[in-house]
Structures are given as structure tokens and as C-alpha cells.
Design a protein around this motif. Structure first.
Motif, short mmCIF file in Angstrom:
data_model
loop_
_atom_site.label_atom_id
_atom_site.label_comp_id
_atom_site.label_asym_id
_atom_site.label_seq_id
_atom_site.Cartn_x
_atom_site.Cartn_y
_atom_site.Cartn_z
N PHE A 23 0.68 -1.22 0.01
CA PHE A 23 0.06 0.18 0.01
C PHE A 23 0.78 1.20 -0.09
O PHE A 23 0.57 2.22 -0.91
CB PHE A 23 -0.86 0.14 1.27
CG PHE A 23 -1.65 1.39 1.30
CD1 PHE A 23 -2.66 1.50 0.64
CD2 PHE A 23 -1.33 2.12 2.29
CE1 PHE A 23 -3.61 2.79 0.56
CE2 PHE A 23 -2.15 3.33 2.56
CZ PHE A 23 -3.24 3.51 1.46
N VAL A 24 2.01 1.16 0.81
CA VAL A 24 2.83 2.35 0.85
C VAL A 24 3.40 2.71 -0.33
O VAL A 24 3.80 3.79 -0.90
CB VAL A 24 3.79 2.30 2.11
CG1 VAL A 24 4.74 3.46 2.02
CG2 VAL A 24 3.05 2.49 3.50
N ILE A 27 1.04 4.34 -3.01
CA ILE A 27 0.97 5.50 -2.53
C ILE A 27 1.85 6.56 -2.96
O ILE A 27 1.87 7.56 -3.60
CB ILE A 27 0.62 5.85 -0.90
CG1 ILE A 27 -0.81 5.34 -0.50
CG2 ILE A 27 0.73 7.56 -0.58
CD1 ILE A 27 -1.89 6.03 -1.09
N LEU A 28 3.40 6.01 -2.58
CA LEU A 28 4.50 6.75 -3.05
C LEU A 28 4.75 6.79 -4.62
O LEU A 28 5.12 7.99 -5.01
CB LEU A 28 5.67 6.17 -2.44
CG LEU A 28 5.90 6.18 -0.85
CD1 LEU A 28 7.20 5.30 -0.50
CD2 LEU A 28 6.00 7.71 -0.63
N HIS A 30 2.35 7.11 -6.54
CA HIS A 30 1.28 8.03 -7.00
C HIS A 30 1.80 9.32 -6.61
O HIS A 30 1.63 10.51 -7.43
CB HIS A 30 -0.06 7.97 -6.45
CG HIS A 30 -1.08 7.16 -7.33
ND1 HIS A 30 -2.41 7.66 -7.76
CD2 HIS A 30 -0.92 5.74 -7.41
CE1 HIS A 30 -2.83 6.82 -8.55
NE2 HIS A 30 -2.03 5.62 -8.56
N VAL A 31 2.33 9.73 -5.59
CA VAL A 31 2.79 10.89 -5.12
C VAL A 31 4.05 11.48 -5.67
O VAL A 31 4.32 12.45 -6.04
CB VAL A 31 2.83 11.10 -3.61
CG1 VAL A 31 3.30 12.27 -3.07
CG2 VAL A 31 1.26 10.97 -3.06
N GLU A 52 -2.36 -0.02 -4.24
CA GLU A 52 -3.09 0.36 -3.22
C GLU A 52 -4.17 -0.45 -2.61
O GLU A 52 -4.32 -0.77 -1.49
CB GLU A 52 -3.36 1.73 -3.29
CG GLU A 52 -2.34 2.83 -3.57
CD GLU A 52 -3.08 3.99 -4.14
OE1 GLU A 52 -4.46 4.33 -4.12
OE2 GLU A 52 -1.89 5.00 -4.58
#
Length: 74
Positions: A23-24, A27-28, A30-31, A52
């Protein structure tokens, strides 16, 4: 003969940690990805979105399966 017993606690904890890690990473991706590389192709955006969702699913299902369901059916 004795049956081999699986270590339910270890698998539940490991599955949860693996799900959170996936999940992390999603997210990373995407960001940080667009800010470092620029616009991401559609397949990479899809991959990060699946990471995610899969991470959340794995983190929630592993403890339920290994800590609740398997000990009940043994």
C-alpha cells in the motif's frame, strides 16, 4: 504421525506487514512518481492504483484468515 502445524501468528503478521508495504509503495508511486519523473503513463497509474487496493485487501484479509479462520477449522 504428527501433522505439520503452520505458524498462524507469523503468517498473519507477515501478511499484514506485506499488505501495508505494498500500500505504501502504491501511494509513494502516485505522489512521488509524477513529481520526480513527470506525467506517468496510464499503465503505471493503473499499477499503483492496483497496489493500493491490493495492499489494503491483503492487510485486512491476512489476519482474518490466519488468526481467525484457520485456527477454527484445524
Amino acid at each position: 504421525m504428527e501433522r505439520s502445524r503452520i505458524d498462524n501468528t507469523r503468517y498473519a503478521r507477515g501478511g499484514f506487514v506485506a499488505g501495508v508495504a505494498i500500500f505504501v509503495l502504491g501511494i509513494l508511486g502516485h505522489v512521488v512518481g509524477p513529481s520526480v519523473i513527470g506525467p506517468l503513463p496510464a499503465w503505471e497509474q493503473t499499477l499503483f492504483a492496483l497496489m493500493e487496493g491490493g495492499g489494503i485487501l491483503l492487510a485486512l484479509c491476512s489476519p482474518i484468515v490466519f488468526a481467525v479462520v484457520l485456527p477454527l477449522i484445524e
